[in-house]
Design a protein around this motif. Structure first.
Motif, mmCIF file in Angstrom:
data_model
loop_
_atom_site.group_PDB
_atom_site.id
_atom_site.type_symbol
_atom_site.label_atom_id
_atom_site.label_comp_id
_atom_site.label_asym_id
_atom_site.label_seq_id
_atom_site.Cartn_x
_atom_site.Cartn_y
_atom_site.Cartn_z
ATOM 1 N N TRP B 80 59.314 -52.734 -25.195
ATOM 2 C CA TRP B 80 60.475 -53.168 -25.976
ATOM 3 C C TRP B 80 61.432 -52.025 -26.215
ATOM 4 O O TRP B 80 61.616 -51.564 -27.322
ATOM 5 C CB TRP B 80 60.102 -53.823 -27.286
ATOM 6 C CG TRP B 80 58.755 -53.434 -27.824
ATOM 7 C CD1 TRP B 80 57.614 -54.138 -27.684
ATOM 8 C CD2 TRP B 80 58.414 -52.262 -28.574
ATOM 9 N NE1 TRP B 80 56.594 -53.491 -28.295
ATOM 10 C CE2 TRP B 80 57.056 -52.336 -28.857
ATOM 11 C CE3 TRP B 80 59.131 -51.159 -29.036
ATOM 12 C CZ2 TRP B 80 56.391 -51.361 -29.569
ATOM 13 C CZ3 TRP B 80 58.469 -50.194 -29.748
ATOM 14 C CH2 TRP B 80 57.117 -50.304 -30.006
ATOM 15 N N MET B 81 61.996 -51.576 -25.115
ATOM 16 C CA MET B 81 62.950 -50.483 -25.199
ATOM 17 C C MET B 81 64.125 -50.857 -26.092
ATOM 18 O O MET B 81 64.757 -51.884 -25.915
ATOM 19 C CB MET B 81 63.501 -50.184 -23.806
ATOM 20 C CG MET B 81 62.602 -49.332 -22.974
ATOM 21 S SD MET B 81 62.813 -47.623 -23.367
ATOM 22 C CE MET B 81 64.316 -47.299 -22.459
ATOM 23 N N GLY B 82 64.411 -49.987 -27.042
ATOM 24 C CA GLY B 82 65.634 -50.135 -27.831
ATOM 25 C C GLY B 82 65.650 -51.379 -28.684
ATOM 26 O O GLY B 82 66.700 -51.937 -28.937
ATOM 27 N N GLY B 84 64.653 -51.445 -31.753
ATOM 28 C CA GLY B 84 64.670 -51.040 -33.149
ATOM 29 C C GLY B 84 65.796 -51.689 -33.917
ATOM 30 O O GLY B 84 66.722 -52.244 -33.342
ATOM 31 N N PRO B 85 65.701 -51.627 -35.219
ATOM 32 C CA PRO B 85 66.693 -52.340 -36.020
ATOM 33 C C PRO B 85 68.056 -51.675 -35.931
ATOM 34 O O PRO B 85 68.169 -50.458 -35.816
ATOM 35 C CB PRO B 85 66.126 -52.237 -37.428
ATOM 36 C CG PRO B 85 65.317 -50.997 -37.406
ATOM 37 C CD PRO B 85 64.775 -50.855 -36.028
ATOM 38 N N HIS B 87 71.545 -50.372 -37.380
ATOM 39 C CA HIS B 87 71.820 -49.675 -38.634
ATOM 40 C C HIS B 87 72.339 -50.658 -39.670
ATOM 41 O O HIS B 87 73.188 -51.489 -39.393
ATOM 42 C CB HIS B 87 72.862 -48.579 -38.390
ATOM 43 C CG HIS B 87 72.272 -47.458 -37.590
ATOM 44 N ND1 HIS B 87 72.961 -46.347 -37.245
ATOM 45 C CD2 HIS B 87 71.035 -47.315 -37.072
ATOM 46 C CE1 HIS B 87 72.193 -45.554 -36.551
ATOM 47 N NE2 HIS B 87 71.015 -46.120 -36.430
ATOM 48 N N GLY B 88 71.803 -50.518 -40.850
ATOM 49 C CA GLY B 88 72.304 -51.331 -41.952
ATOM 50 C C GLY B 88 71.706 -52.720 -41.979
ATOM 51 O O GLY B 88 71.843 -53.421 -42.960
ATOM 52 N N PHE B 91 65.722 -55.338 -43.255
ATOM 53 C CA PHE B 91 64.471 -55.454 -42.513
ATOM 54 C C PHE B 91 63.429 -55.982 -43.481
ATOM 55 O O PHE B 91 63.283 -55.494 -44.591
ATOM 56 C CB PHE B 91 64.093 -54.061 -42.000
ATOM 57 C CG PHE B 91 62.649 -53.930 -41.648
ATOM 58 C CD1 PHE B 91 62.155 -54.524 -40.502
ATOM 59 C CD2 PHE B 91 61.784 -53.234 -42.479
ATOM 60 C CE1 PHE B 91 60.829 -54.402 -40.192
ATOM 61 C CE2 PHE B 91 60.463 -53.122 -42.162
ATOM 62 C CZ PHE B 91 59.992 -53.703 -41.012
ATOM 63 N N ALA B 93 59.720 -56.402 -44.504
ATOM 64 C CA ALA B 93 58.468 -55.710 -44.187
ATOM 65 C C ALA B 93 57.374 -56.722 -43.905
ATOM 66 O O ALA B 93 57.308 -57.761 -44.552
ATOM 67 C CB ALA B 93 58.071 -54.843 -45.370
#
Lengths: 561, 646
Positions: B80-82, B84-85, B87-88, B91, B93
């Protein structure tokens, strides 16, 4: 007169009998009851190991594709040739390299494979055709006109054990011998890149050699790489100094599975790895970062990095359940008051990865999270860590620490990136070569210094199990040397690992310490009250008997005269 | 960038070369030079790996990458390249699989001392014992303990370190009892093949983790009790072959044991209740006990899956005179020289309880700040009332932003109710040959008899005469209904004596057994043999009828229909009482004796040998008897006189 003579003789016989008793019974008895048990050790074989003759053999296959050889010459191949190199490193170490080179022309299938549009595809289909053995190298020579390689690139090294070499056609030139000698330097370069170079081997032998023999670069590589060991513990630690403001989440399980595990699976022949992770709260670095108003960020200078780890290290803990060396990878998320935090190098430039590593210890990456939330956000904030970014850095550091050495190929070489496995086959081979040589060097120094120690201190007990460990270390060492000579890299590594294990176990066996420090003066303090009063009369009477005999002989001579 | 890289490398090489020159000393092997490279100065290398380069697609510019060398010439291609969340982006948990709770109880004791008991509980929904899903990613649970659990297949582990002796008669019952010194008992998983080997390694590892002398646990002080120590967690393990129990009554507990214990807490001693644990105060007390209990528990009510529970407890009793300067006035600051300012941010609950049972209507003492929360619970068979301070709420800390509960006494407190069960033990007899161990068990219940299990482990060098074992209550012999006795083997295993004794109401039951003191080999004596040899505490385990059930007359609190039959839960409670450890003198030789004996015998032998040798080798000859002196004098006179000689 006669009675006196008889009496004298009786006394003399009694003294002699007592002296004989002491010598025949007493001394052996004392010797047997006080001797320390010392099992037999193969000292002569160990002495042989002290002067090490390493012979490394590489199988090289050079395949001429269509259009690189003129037809007359094609008939003369296949052909086998062995080239040897000899280096006398120092008085006790000698290196032989032998390159067994097989020359042949490409088969039709290989020609097909070489006609693929790109080098990667050619590499893959060549790999599908045949699997080359661990430690061997296959070089395909392709014509100048081939479009497989981009402009200006002469050599392409693939993910496996094959390389493509582009040269001009040897059309006009004469005999096969000339052609081969023209090809040879290039092939040698390829082999140096893909299996080992003399400098790598010297660096691997650094345990045996004095400083200055190996080149500084390869020495630095070998010093950075963690020492050879049967297993390693890899620990990923997330340091969260500020759990009040940041609630960090990392999917370490998934990240290890998809990034680290493939690499470790490849490295199974070298060592066993175990991976775990932990989160440490309120773990702070040992240095207070300085605020730099020009970039409105906190900065850590390269000079102060050495002091960063110490307070954290106390909390990392070692693996209580094993004694293998640990590799630590720390992900540091700066607290809200001190972020963002950047690392600066000696040139006051920011390090783009924001990470650094410490030789034989592990790596640290600083991960700033301050731009993931607005300043108005209410604390604590939930933050998910982008593991792709983190693992990229850790994986690179792991490669460095494991000793996957930086190769410095000539400029017209193109090295294929290792892909998802994290390590190409020839890189693994390089690692295997240097690890087996290193293991052999370490095991042989361990065994020789153990033998030296046992020889010097005579009242160490040598138990049977130690003798067994020593002899199994010696046999495994011989086996490893033989396999290196035969070019069986995988077996050589396995034997060298066994040798190192057995030698360390023998060296660090606690039973060797038992009677080491029993001082001589105490022994004499115990012996003197008994031995002194017993020995003095015996010695004196023996002296008296001796002088009597001499006296009588002179008397006899005088009588004769 | 590449040039810069080279520069760092050069520096790095120089540093390493200098390091190597310094640590590559002589031939004898292996100092662990890699630790030096961590702590010693300039090795940390900012030569680092450029994450951006790693991300970079290989297509753009192979050449540059190649020259930069090893770290950057390849790229991880993940699943799962890239992903990630952004910005801002908010999220959510995932639900965490572990949770942490902390609490502290303050109990004023009738003697004027004060008892503070901390409990930290970490629960983790995982399974160490199944090999399939190896637990190796730790969050709140300490990694060192988790590794130990999975490596040694431990099912349940209880370890305690105690300094001082809990005085039951003055202080009542502790929440978690423990014997003086160190105590360790472990249930292993039933798949373990060689329990003894595991036990030996486990004690060595634990001694490293807790900086204690647990490595002195060997077969001579380990027993397998058959009935006294049942698993406290899940599972009906009854096969006591998988249980090991050992005590080290000699163990001294101090700061070096507290520090590793604190390190196991997720917040360390940085936040929450653990900030109170400063060793200079904790060890200036009459009683200090710290423990770690690990057991498997049910995750939910249906018990479909298990979780692991780690309880770390610390009990301390501060003395009225040494810590409180004789004034009955206790506050957190006086006890710990700290106050509470926050809860551990990782804790799901964080509470301070103060026992106010004896303080009905505020007559006995003042508690400031008063807490609106009151909780009632049946603790150790008695109904207790507690004032509760919830540290996760901001208003608890008031305007000063710190919590410092203060108890100030107004008058002397009443007599304490005698504890229903307590025990004591002593050695009697004289001389250095035989002796007798007395164990007195007191049942102070006015009308109920109940059985207790007594466990005694006695080292092999006290040879018990089991035929002299007598159990008497109220002047009559009291025959135990169950006796498990395992005789000792010299230098191999201790005596183990377990028995089930029925205690008549309001009685003293005395168990006596005679023993003979063995002579040890001279290397087996401790460095201070005249101090004596310790014998571990006896353990008395019992289900004691509770005080709540005793009080059948109290109808004012409960409706009538609920109080005729005593309810099962409250009618009795489990209790464990530890007696004092014994200190027994063994016959001790004079340790310079061997040398003296050697010297003396050697001298005697040498003298005897010398005369014998002389006798054998001397030449005897008949001597001409010389004329006596008187005769010679007479002859001289005779010669002068010319008279014939004699």
């Amino acid at each position: 007169m006669a009675t006196i003579e008889i009496e004298k003789r009786r006394g003399r016989n009694a003294a002699l009998a007592i002296a004989a008793m002491v010598i025949v019974v007493g001394i052996p008895l004392w010797w047997r009851t006080t001797e320390t048990y010392r099992a037999w050790l193969p000292f002569s074989q160990i002495d042989e190991l002290d002067s090490l003759q390493l012979q490394l053999s590489v199988e090289v296959e050079v395949v001429f594709s269509r259009g690189t050889l003129i037809p007359e010459l094609q008939k003369k191949v296949p052909l086998t040739e062995t080239r040897e190199q000899k280096h006398q490193v120092d008085a006790k170490t000698e290196l032989h390299y032998s390159y067994e080179t097989k020359y042949r022309t490409a088969t039709i299938m290989e020609e097909d494979a070489l006609n693929q549009p790109t080098a990667q595809e050619a590499d893959l289909s060549l790999h599908m055709l045949s699997e080359s053995a661990c430690g061997s190298v296959v070089v395909y020579i392709i014509p100048e006109t081939s479009t497989l390689l981009p402009e200006g690139i002469k050599v392409y090294v693939g993910q496996r054990r094959t390389a493509l070499l582009r040269t001009g056609v040897f059309q006009g030139r004469g005999t096969l011998k000339e052609v081969l000698s023209a090809v040879h330097p290039l092939v040698k370069q390829v082999v140096d890149t893909m299996s080992f170079s003399h400098q790598d081997i010297l660096a691997a032998l650094s345990d045996r050699l004095r400083v200055g023999q190996a080149s500084k670069q390869s020495l630095a590589d070998s010093m950075r790489a963690i020492k050879s060991s049967p297993g390693y513990e890899i620990t990923f630690s997330l340091l969260n100094p500020d759990p009040k403001s940041h609630r960090l989440h990392w999917d370490i399980e998934g990240a290890v599975h998809s990034y680290i595990q493939p690499l470790l699976d490849k490295l199974i022949p070298i060592a066993n790895f175990s991976v775990d992770s932990q989160i440490l709260y309120y773990a702070v670095l040992g240095v207070n970062p300085r605020f730099d108003s020009s970039v409105s960020a906190y900065t850590l200078n390269a000079d102060s990095l050495a002091h960063v780890i110490n307070p954290v290290e106390a909390r990392l803990g070692s693996n209580a359940a094993s004694s293998n060396p640990m590799l630590n990878f720390l992900l540091y998320v700066p607290d809200a008051q001190h972020s963002p935090l950047f690392i600066r190098d000696h040139g006051q430039k920011e390090v783009t990865s924001n990470a650094f590593h410490s030789p034989r210890w592990g790596g640290i990456m600083v991960y700033n999270v301050n731009d993931m939330y607005s300043p108005m956000t209410e604390f604590p904030v939930d933050i998910n860590i982008n593991m792709t970014k983190v693992m990229g850095v850790f994986l690179a550091q792991l490669r460095l620490l494991l000793g996957v050495q930086k190769t410095q190929p000539p400029p017209d070489f193109l090295l294929q990136s290792p892909g998802s496995a994290g390590l190409s086959d020839w890189e693994l081979d390089r690692l295997l070569w240097s690890r087996s040589v290193e293991n052999v060097a370490t095991a042989s120094t361990t065994i020789t210094s153990l033998a030296q120690l046992l020889g010097q201190i005579s009242n160490i007990v040598i138990n049977d199990n130690i003798a067994q460990q020593v002899s199994s270390a010696v046999t495994s060492l011989h086996a490893a040397l033989a396999e290196l000579e035969a070019g069986n890299l995988a077996l050589a590594l396995q034997y060298s690992r066994e040798a190192i294990l057995a030698s360390e176990r023998a060296f660090f066996d606690p039973s060797l310490l038992h009677l080491l420090y029993f001082p001589d003066d105490q022994k004499f303090a115990i012996y003197i009250p008994l031995f002194l009063p017993m020995c003095v009369p015996i010695v004196l009477s023996l002296l008296k008997i001796g002088s009597d005999i001499r006296q009588r002989r002179t008397n006899k001579l005088a009588k004769k005269d | 960038m590449a040039a810069l890289g080279c520069k760092w490398d050069a520096l790095f090489v120089l540093a390493l070369a200098s390091l190597m020159l310094s640590c590559k000393g002589d031939d004898l092997k292996k100092s662990n030079d890699y630790t030096e490279s961590v702590s010693g100065g300039e090795q940390s290398n900012p030569h680092a790996v450029k994450a951006d380069d790693l991300q970079q697609n290989e297509a753009d510019g192979h050449e540059g990458e190649e020259r930069d060398g090893g770290g950057r010439q390849w790229q991880p291609t993940g699943v799962w390249m890239g992903e990630g969340p952004e910005h801002g982006e908010t999220f959510t948990a995932p639900p965490s699989k572990d949770q942490f709770q902390e609490e502290m109880v303050l109990r004023p004791l009738h003697s004027g001392d004060i008892y503070a008991s901390f409990q930290f509980r970490t629960q983790w929904d995982t399974d160490f014992l199944h090999d399939g899903n190896k637990a190796s990613h730790y969050r709140l649970f300490p990694k060192s303990l988790g590794q130990v659990l999975s490596k040694f297949s431990v099912r349940e582990l209880h370890i305690s370190f105690t300094q001082g002796y809990w005085r039951t008669m003055q202080w009542g019952q502790p929440f978690i009892p423990s014997p003086p010194g160190a105590e360790l008992w472990v249930w292993f998983h039933h798949t373990v093949m060689d329990v003894d080997e595991n036990w030996k390694e486990l004690t060595n590892v634990l001694s490293g983790i807790f900086c204690a002398s647990l490595n002195f646990i060997d077969s001579t002080n380990t027993v397998e009790p058959s009935a006294s120590f049942k698993p406290l967690g899940l599972g009906n393990a009854t096969d006591h072959r998988f249980l090991r129990y050992a005590t080290l009554p000699r163990e001294i507990v101090c700061t070096e044991n507290l520090t590793p214990w604190k390190k196991l807490l997720p917040c360390g001693s940085k936040a929450g209740l653990a900030v109170l644990m400063k060793s200079e105060k904790l060890f200036h007390s009459s009683f200090h006990s710290q423990a770690v209990h690990i057991r498997p528990i049910c995750k939910d009510w249906q018990c479909t899956s298990t979780s692991w529970e780690l309880r770390q407890t610390l009990n301390v009793v501060f003395d009225l005179y040494t810590s409180g300067q004789g004034k009955k006035e206790w506050s957190l600051f006086k006890m710990f020289s700290r106050t509470l300012t926050e809860a551990c941010p990782l804790a799901s609950s964080s509470k301070v309880y103060v026992d106010v049972t004896d303080n009905k209507g505020g007559e006995l003492f003042d508690l400031t700040p008063a807490s609106p929360l009151v909780s009632t619970a049946v603790v150790l068979g008695d109904r207790r009332t507690y004032s509760v301070y919830d540290l996760t709420k901001k208003e608890t800390f008031g305007q000063l932003r710190s919590l410092n509960p203060l108890l100030r006494w107004k008058r002397e407190s009443d007599e304490m109710l005698r504890p229903l069960l307590h025990a004591e033990r002593y050695v009697s007899g004289f001389g250095l040959q035989t002796g007798e161990i007395h164990t007195c068990i007191y049942n102070n219940h006015p009308y109920r008899a109940y059985p207790v299990l007594l466990l005694d482990t006695v080292p092999w060098y006290l040879r018990l005469y089991v035929h002299t074992l007598t159990v008497t209550s109220k002047m009559h012999e009291n025959k135990p209904s169950y006796i498990h006795y395992q005789p000792s083997k010299d230098r191999v295993r201790p005596h183990l004596l377990e028995m089930l004794v029925q205690l008549p109401p309001h009685s003293v039951t005395e168990v006596t057994v005679q023993f003979e003191r063995a002579l040890l080999k001279w290397t087996e004596y401790t460095p201070d043999p005249n101090h004596g040899f310790y014998v571990g505490s006896s353990v008395i385990s019992a289900l004691v009828p509770s005080i709540v059930a005793m009080d059948t007359n109290s109808t004012h609190e409960r409706p009538l229909f609920s109080s005729f039959f005593p309810t099962k839960e409250e009618s009795s409670y489990f209790m464990r009482v530890y007696t004092e450890p014994l200190l027994v003198n063994l016959p001790t030789p004079d340790f310079s004796m061997p040398y003296n004996v050697i010297c003396l015998t050697c001298t005697v032998v040498a003298v005897g040998y010398g005369s014998f040798y002389n006798l054998l080798t001397r030449t005897f000859q008949v001597d001409e008897p010389s004329t006596p002196l008187a005769k010679r004098l007479a002859n001289v006179i005779r010669r002068l006189r010319g008279v014939p000689l004699l």
